[in-house]
Motif scaffolding. Structure first.
Motif, PDB file in Angstrom:
ATOM      1  N   PHE B  20       0.815  -1.224   0.000  1.00 12.79           N
ATOM      2  CA  PHE B  20       0.000   0.000   0.000  1.00 12.79           C
ATOM      3  C   PHE B  20       0.840   1.262   0.000  1.00 12.79           C
ATOM      4  O   PHE B  20       0.363   2.318  -0.363  1.00 12.79           O
ATOM      5  N   LEU B  21       2.121   1.142   0.374  1.00  9.30           N
ATOM      6  CA  LEU B  21       2.922   2.366   0.393  1.00  9.30           C
ATOM      7  C   LEU B  21       3.315   2.824  -1.013  1.00  9.30           C
ATOM      8  O   LEU B  21       3.391   4.015  -1.274  1.00  9.30           O
ATOM      9  N   VAL B  22       3.553   1.859  -1.915  1.00  6.34           N
ATOM     10  CA  VAL B  22       4.005   2.255  -3.254  1.00  6.34           C
ATOM     11  C   VAL B  22       2.988   3.154  -3.956  1.00  6.34           C
ATOM     12  O   VAL B  22       3.332   4.263  -4.375  1.00  6.34           O
ATOM     13  N   PRO B  23       1.710   2.748  -4.038  1.00  7.53           N
ATOM     14  CA  PRO B  23       0.763   3.678  -4.686  1.00  7.53           C
ATOM     15  C   PRO B  23       0.594   4.986  -3.923  1.00  7.53           C
ATOM     16  O   PRO B  23       0.398   6.037  -4.545  1.00  7.53           O
ATOM     17  N   ILE B  46       1.418   6.064 -17.049  1.00 15.23           N
ATOM     18  CA  ILE B  46       2.306   4.895 -17.013  1.00 15.23           C
ATOM     19  C   ILE B  46       2.882   4.709 -15.615  1.00 15.23           C
ATOM     20  O   ILE B  46       2.951   3.595 -15.091  1.00 15.23           O
ATOM     21  N   LEU B  47       3.246   5.849 -14.978  1.00 15.71           N
ATOM     22  CA  LEU B  47       3.791   5.767 -13.613  1.00 15.71           C
ATOM     23  C   LEU B  47       2.780   5.161 -12.657  1.00 15.71           C
ATOM     24  O   LEU B  47       3.098   4.242 -11.886  1.00 15.71           O
ATOM     25  N   ALA B  48       1.547   5.677 -12.715  1.00 19.42           N
ATOM     26  CA  ALA B  48       0.527   5.175 -11.795  1.00 19.42           C
ATOM     27  C   ALA B  48       0.286   3.692 -12.029  1.00 19.42           C
ATOM     28  O   ALA B  48       0.226   2.889 -11.086  1.00 19.42           O
ATOM     29  N   THR B  49       0.188   3.321 -13.316  1.00 14.60           N
ATOM     30  CA  THR B  49      -0.055   1.919 -13.636  1.00 14.60           C
ATOM     31  C   THR B  49       1.074   1.044 -13.126  1.00 14.60           C
ATOM     32  O   THR B  49       0.857  -0.041 -12.577  1.00 14.60           O
ATOM     33  N   THR B  50       2.320   1.552 -13.282  1.00 10.21           N
ATOM     34  CA  THR B  50       3.467   0.775 -12.798  1.00 10.21           C
ATOM     35  C   THR B  50       3.396   0.599 -11.289  1.00 10.21           C
ATOM     36  O   THR B  50       3.662  -0.492 -10.764  1.00 10.21           O
ATOM     37  N   TYR B 128      -5.490  13.363 -12.096  1.00 11.98           N
ATOM     38  CA  TYR B 128      -6.343  12.183 -12.087  1.00 11.98           C
ATOM     39  C   TYR B 128      -5.551  10.957 -11.665  1.00 11.98           C
ATOM     40  O   TYR B 128      -5.956  10.209 -10.768  1.00 11.98           O
ATOM     41  N   PHE B 129      -4.379  10.756 -12.292  1.00  7.83           N
ATOM     42  CA  PHE B 129      -3.638   9.532 -11.990  1.00  7.83           C
ATOM     43  C   PHE B 129      -3.059   9.553 -10.585  1.00  7.83           C
ATOM     44  O   PHE B 129      -2.983   8.529  -9.915  1.00  7.83           O
ATOM     45  N   ALA B 130      -2.672  10.736 -10.123  1.00  5.78           N
ATOM     46  CA  ALA B 130      -2.202  10.811  -8.739  1.00  5.78           C
ATOM     47  C   ALA B 130      -3.317  10.423  -7.788  1.00  5.78           C
ATOM     48  O   ALA B 130      -3.114   9.637  -6.845  1.00  5.78           O
ATOM     49  N   GLU B 131      -4.515  10.918  -8.060  1.00  5.21           N
ATOM     50  CA  GLU B 131      -5.624  10.627  -7.153  1.00  5.21           C
ATOM     51  C   GLU B 131      -6.048   9.171  -7.204  1.00  5.21           C
ATOM     52  O   GLU B 131      -6.314   8.559  -6.167  1.00  5.21           O
ATOM     53  N   THR B 132      -6.102   8.590  -8.423  1.00  4.84           N
ATOM     54  CA  THR B 132      -6.488   7.174  -8.463  1.00  4.84           C
ATOM     55  C   THR B 132      -5.425   6.317  -7.801  1.00  4.84           C
ATOM     56  O   THR B 132      -5.736   5.298  -7.187  1.00  4.84           O
ATOM     57  N   SER B 133      -4.176   6.759  -7.920  1.00  2.00           N
ATOM     58  CA  SER B 133      -3.106   6.005  -7.265  1.00  2.00           C
ATOM     59  C   SER B 133      -3.301   6.022  -5.758  1.00  2.00           C
ATOM     60  O   SER B 133      -3.216   4.985  -5.080  1.00  2.00           O
ATOM     61  N   LEU B 134      -3.602   7.206  -5.226  1.00  2.00           N
ATOM     62  CA  LEU B 134      -3.846   7.320  -3.784  1.00  2.00           C
ATOM     63  C   LEU B 134      -5.083   6.527  -3.390  1.00  2.00           C
ATOM     64  O   LEU B 134      -5.123   5.888  -2.335  1.00  2.00           O
TER      65      LEU B 134
END
Lengths: 476, 652
Positions: B20-23, B46-50, B128-134
């Motif tokens: 959970f820390l990585v995302p 790509i970063l978020a997906t990775t 968007y990707f930062a938020e979905t990652s969080l």
């Protein structure tokens, strides 16, 4: 024995640094600064090593000094702020500044001996050594303002030294000993309690408790901010530890006079301390409300913090007060750690203004976020920490202090502390408001080193704040 | 307190923390690089997906080395370090947690991959990707928490992210109000949840590690026998169920989720399949012993809340025209099935948790599949969401609609697909429970009717979208989306088809927690096949109404009159909440409180403030700056102290 010498290494090292600076007078300023800072830094690392190896069985005692784990715990704080104070001396424009570089490690060493003394004679000598070196530091550099600060500090300091000496002599008359920790009976109760009250007043001056606080405001405001950062933290914590050493080791005794109510020595003192701490908190916080000079506001808030610290003496209420000593050291350590980082850091942030614009009013700080975002955000974090906003260290320090009080049935005193904390939010946040919502008025020159120091303090305030429960549980 | 020293850290513990820390760490990283560089914005997806993929790999690492080998023979590992007081912080990993972690990270990974294409042209896509990652990190943290307090923090983090993401297109007034609605409605649930946690804490605080999930799973019987009645436990369970109703959108707090469709479709997919609504189901499963040992009404509440919601949402699904809202009601309905399966456990024992979780995983696959195919349709149709404006899309975008077809078949539980094994098992389970306890009859009945309704609304949507003639210009020019959006569809279709094979394995892996074997239902064959018969009947109905147009739905709607109006208006729940409770009742209350606040509270606060200011001005005058005065004040203080002391000791 080699083992003991190793544990003495931090203080021996700092002594070598002082001697080498004194003996080699032809050194230039850079060398002196290097030796001073390096000496303090290495002894900081060594005392951290002593703490981390966590050898609590290490304990050596003589008739004058008791050196233990706890001594290094607090010495670490002193050398921590001493290091940054010494580093930021480089801004001081003065022909011969090297003497101040010698004075800082010297005062640190004196503080070390003061908190480890178990005898009033050695205590007085080391306390005076620490005081006198700070008198000189407060008058640096030679300007009208700093000299005034120094003189006020000195006059009141001399008066309180007299009071302490009087207290010591009464102490000797009533107990036949100078020792704090081993008193074999008291032959005159009145003189004994009188001597304790005199010691309270004498050391309370250093801690800036309520009726003895006036010097602190003028001195912290008048002296250079880098010196104030040392005076308002290390020197105050020294006085607090001395008071804990004295008052949590006093002889338990009932009053011989009153027939129906039996007060005890500690019973009287705890009432005094509670009254003084409440007055100190309210005085410091309320007066800080209307200050427009940020440095003066910080001075008042440091008086208020002295009130919080003095609340811990309410534990004298319990007749078994001696058993509280490890807990008190722990709680006070966390509070002082927070205090050193946030108050020291705030004063160092002030140094940034002092060095160039000579003035630290709210107007000087307004719009700081636009001119120096890093300094603004770090100072904001430190102010949040001072106000006690949760993830920061300041919250943790207050939390464990109030928690200890509540656990020992002083919930009402903790409540007063919380109310005071709430009052203090007003004046801390006003500074934040000025930094972020007002337009800049004065240009400042950036000092990258100082900015980085303040940033470091802010980062520490958050990181250690998050880790505090863990620290508390491994040390407790 | 269960405090493992740092020496106990092994690679599994580190992996569990990193899951959970990585995302979560990706969140500031993506925000920063997206803000300061154009390239950063481009690679943010790509970063978020990775990041999510790393979480998935780590989950797989723990799962595949799944001996959970702190102590041989244990099915869990638990690592805690102290936090506040007697509350700890750490990870608790058992088959339940790792199943969820795998599902969340795996499905999120596919959705993120899809979003690279779907959000490709958005100017704020790094946000968007930062938020979905969080969002995903929050959900993974929730799944792996070792303590209900930590769980609650992540629960709130997930709620916050859902608010941000539903309102991602905040310039649309609908989206902004939908985000607000989602936040407020789930807040109602969260208040109940926090009350439930308080009751639980009150019951367990004497134990050395209260609210730790390990203790709640092992020591509930002990705690009950020691001091508390199971009534307290039932109250705690019911209050926690309130939080579940908010998060997992069960009746009556389900009203936020259809509106939440205003966000990007990938957000809907995340919320519905992977990250948010399953949290409530997971919470009930996580602290299942509470319901097991509480008074039975707590468990029955779980069961009937689930069964009733499954039925209710199914009926509304039939009359909605927005393709995403149909899917939303379908999610509510399927979550009802999962909750009902958990509720049956009070009769049949805790191995029903496995049934619920199996349906949860299957539903995650199929719902992600349906939402992503709906997302492709909207992507190609320029965000036209009304199914009456689509039509004939099977020929225009064959891969997408085929994927949707597989998803729809899985959703209704058509035999060889995974949905059949998961959903019919729950219906059979409830009938088997009815044989043990007659109170379960209506639950079985509602779930059975729910299966019929599911078929009708799903294939109503599918037929109208896929068959017939294109009914708008956009639909005529539709074609399949780019490959980055197709691959997740294919993977999810594959999973939906073959996942049924793993039914028994799943139950066995899962029931290892409880050392139980899979149940054999001893129920008549016609009951077992009844859901399938209803599915076929539902397919026939949907075909007659919406594909061949032999029957006209409008005639039926007109004839049924009041019933149609009630269902069409979503049982007037929105009217009740908004127009009556919020606008009539709360506004008056708010005015009252405002008056109190303004005249009483503000008066006191301002008064105190003025007093302090006056005091402050007065105190400043003590600070004269003249050092003689200071000395005099000091000595006066000394004398005052001495007088106090002499009064105290009463003489010299």
């Amino acid at each position: 024995m080699v083992y003991y010498y190793f544990y003495m290494a931090p203080i021996i090292l700092i002594l070598f640094a002082i001697i080498s600076m004194i003996l080699i007078p032809f050194m230039n300023k850079k060398w002196i600064m290097g030796i001073s800072s390096t000496g303090i830094f290495i002894s900081l690392l060594l005392s951290m090593y002593v703490i981390i190896t966590d050898n609590r069985s290490f304990y050596t005692s003589s008739d004058f000094f008791t050196i233990s784990y706890y001594t290094y715990l607090f010495f670490m704080l002193f050398s921590f702020i001493g290091l940054f104070s010494s580093l930021s001396l480089r801004n001081v424009k003065e022909r011969d500044v090297s003497i101040y570089y010698i004075l800082i490690p010297f005062s640190l060493m004196a503080m070390y001996f003061a908190i480890s003394s178990n005898n009033l004679i050695s205590l007085f000598v080391s306390f005076e050594a620490a005081s006198i070196s700070t008198y000189a530091l407060a008058g640096m550099p030679k300007e009208k303002r700093t000299l005034e600060a120094s003189i006020k500090y000195f006059v009141i300091g001399a008066l309180s030294s007299g009071i302490i000496l009087l207290g010591i002599s009464y102490y000797y008359i009533s107990t036949d000993t100078f020792s704090i920790i081993s008193v074999n009976g008291v032959n005159n109760f009145s003189l004994y309690i009188l001597s304790l009250v005199l010691l309270l007043v004498g050391f309370g001056f250093k801690l800036s408790l309520f009726p003895f606080h006036n010097w602190a405001v003028d001195t912290y405001t008048g002296a250079r901010a880098t010196v104030s950062s040392l005076l308002s933290t290390a020197s105050k914590i020294m006085a607090l530890i001395i008071m804990i050493n004295i008052f949590f080791n006093i002889q338990y005794m009932k009053t011989p006079y009153s027939s129906h109510i039996h007060f005890t020595t500690n019973g009287i003192l705890y009432i005094l301390f509670i009254i003084i701490s409440i007055l100190t908190m309210f005085y410091g916080n309320i007066t800080a409300l209307m200050q427009r000079d940020v440095k003066r506001m910080l001075a008042y808030s440091s008086i208020a913090n002295a009130g919080y610290m003095a609340m811990i003496f309410s534990l004298l209420y319990y007749d078994s007060y001696k058993t509280f000593i490890p807990l008190i050291y722990l709680v006070i350590f966390i509070f002082s750690l927070a205090y050193v980082i946030m108050k020291g850091g705030s004063f160092l942030a002030m140094e940034n203004f002092e060095a160039y614009s000579k003035s630290t009013t709210l107007d000087d700080l307004s719009g700081l976020s636009k001119r120096s975002p890093i300094l603004a955000i770090s100072f904001t974090v430190l102010l949040f920490s001072l106000a006690g906003i949760p993830p920061t260290l300041g919250f943790m320090g207050k939390f464990y202090l109030f928690y200890t009080l509540v656990e020992n049935n002083f919930w009402w005193l903790a409540l007063i502390g919380v109310i005071n904390s709430a009052i203090s939010v007003y004046y801390y946040f006003r500074v934040v408001m000025y930094m972020y919502w007002k337009e800049p008025r004065v240009e400042i020159k950036k000092d990258t080193l100082l900015e980085m120091v303040v940033l470091l303090m802010a980062i520490l305030a958050v990181i250690i704040g998050i880790l505090t429960p863990y620290i508390y549980s491994i040390m407790g | 307190m269960v405090i493992n020293s740092l020496i106990n850290i092994n690679q599994y513990v580190i992996a569990a923390f990193l899951i959970f820390l990585v995302p979560v760490i990706m969140f500031p990283l993506i925000l920063l690089i997206g803000k300061f560089s154009e390239t950063g914005k481009r690679i943010s997806g790509i970063l978020a997906t990775t990041g999510i993929f790393i979480s998935f790999i780590l989950s797989w690492f723990i799962y595949s080395n799944g001996t959970f080998s702190f102590n041989p023979g244990d099915y869990y590992f638990n690592f805690e370090f102290p936090w506040f007081g007697n509350i700890t912080w750490g990870v608790f990993v058992d088959p339940l947690a790792i199943t969820m972690a795998l599902m969340v990270s795996g499905v999120s990974f596919l959705i993120h991959m899809f979003a690279i294409g779907y959000m490709g042209k958005d100017p704020n896509k790094h946000v968007y990707f930062a938020e979905t990652s969080l969002f995903t990190g929050g959900m993974l943290g929730l799944v792996l928490s070792a303590n209900l307090v930590m769980f609650f923090l992540f629960w709130e983090l997930v709620g916050l992210c859902s608010y941000l993401l539903i309102g991602f297109w905040y310039f649309k007034p609908n989206a902004a109000s939908a985000a607000k609605k989602a936040f407020i409605v789930t807040r109602v649930g969260d208040v109940l949840l926090i009350l439930g946690l308080a009751v639980l804490y009150w019951m367990t605080f004497s134990s050395n590690d209260p609210l730790s999930i390990y203790n709640l799973n092992t020591q509930i019987p002990l705690i009950i026998s020691r001091m508390h009645s199971n009534l307290d436990l039932a109250i705690a369970g019911a209050l926690i169920l309130g939080g579940v109703a908010g998060k997992s959108s069960q009746f009556p707090l389900h009203v936020w989720i259809p509106d939440a469709m205003e966000g990007p479709t990938t957000v809907s997919a995340l919320i519905h399949a992977a990250t948010m609504v399953t949290a409530g189901i997971y919470l009930v499963a996580r602290i299942y012993p509470i319901y097991l040992y509480a008074l039975p009404w707590a468990g029955l509440l779980v069961l009937y809340m689930g069964a009733f919601t499954a039925f209710l949402a199914g009926t509304i699904g039939i009359v909605v025209n927005d393709v995403k809202r149909i899917l939303a009601y379908s999610t509510i309905s399927q979550l009802g099935y999962m909750l009902a399966a958990l509720g049956v456990g009070i009769v049949l024992g805790e191995s029903t948790v496995g049934y619920s979780l199996y349906h949860l995983v299957v539903h995650a696959f199929l719902k992600a599949l349906l939402f992503l195919s709906a997302g492709s349709i909207l992507f190609m149709l320029l965000d036209v969401r009304d199914i009456r404006k689509m039509g004939g899309l099977w020929k225009k975008m064959p891969i997408t609609i085929s994927a949707m077809f597989i998803g729809a078949l899985t959703l209704i539980g058509f035999p060889p697909l995974a949905g059949y094994f998961s959903k019919d098992a729950i219906i059979s389970l409830s009938y088997y429970g009815y044989l043990h306890n007659t109170a379960l009859f209506w639950a079985w009945f509602l779930l059975l009717i729910g299966a019929f309704l599911t078929t009708v609304y799903t294939f109503r949507m599918f037929f109208v979208v896929a068959l017939g003639k294109p009914k708008s210009y956009a639909a005529e020019n539709a074609k399949d989306p780019p490959w980055v959006m197709i691959i997740p569809l294919i993977v999810l279709s594959g999973l939906s088809i073959i996942y049924g094979l793993f039914q028994t394995d799943f139950y066995n892996f899962f029931n290892g927690v409880y050392q139980m074997t899979t149940m054999h239902f001893d129920i008549p064959w016609y009951i077992e096949w009844l859901p399938f018969i209803l599915v076929l009947f539902g397919l026939l109905v949907a075909y007659l109404f919406y594909a061949s147009y032999k029957l006209n739905p409008d005639t039926v709607a007109r004839k049924s009159g009041i019933f149609y109006r009630i269902v069409k208006n979503k049982y007037y729940l929105d009217v009740l909440f908004t127009n009556i409770i919020a606008e009539r009742f709360m506004v008056i209350l708010a005015k009252l409180f405002y008056a109190i606040d303004k005249y009483v509270v503000d008066g006191i606060v301002n008064g105190v403030g003025i007093i302090f200011r006056i005091l402050s001005e007065y105190f400043r005058k003590i600070q004269t700056g003249i050092v003689q005065y200071y000395a005099a004040i000091m000595l006066a203080g000394l004398i005052a102290i001495l007088i106090t002391v002499f009064i105290l000791i009463g003489g010299i």
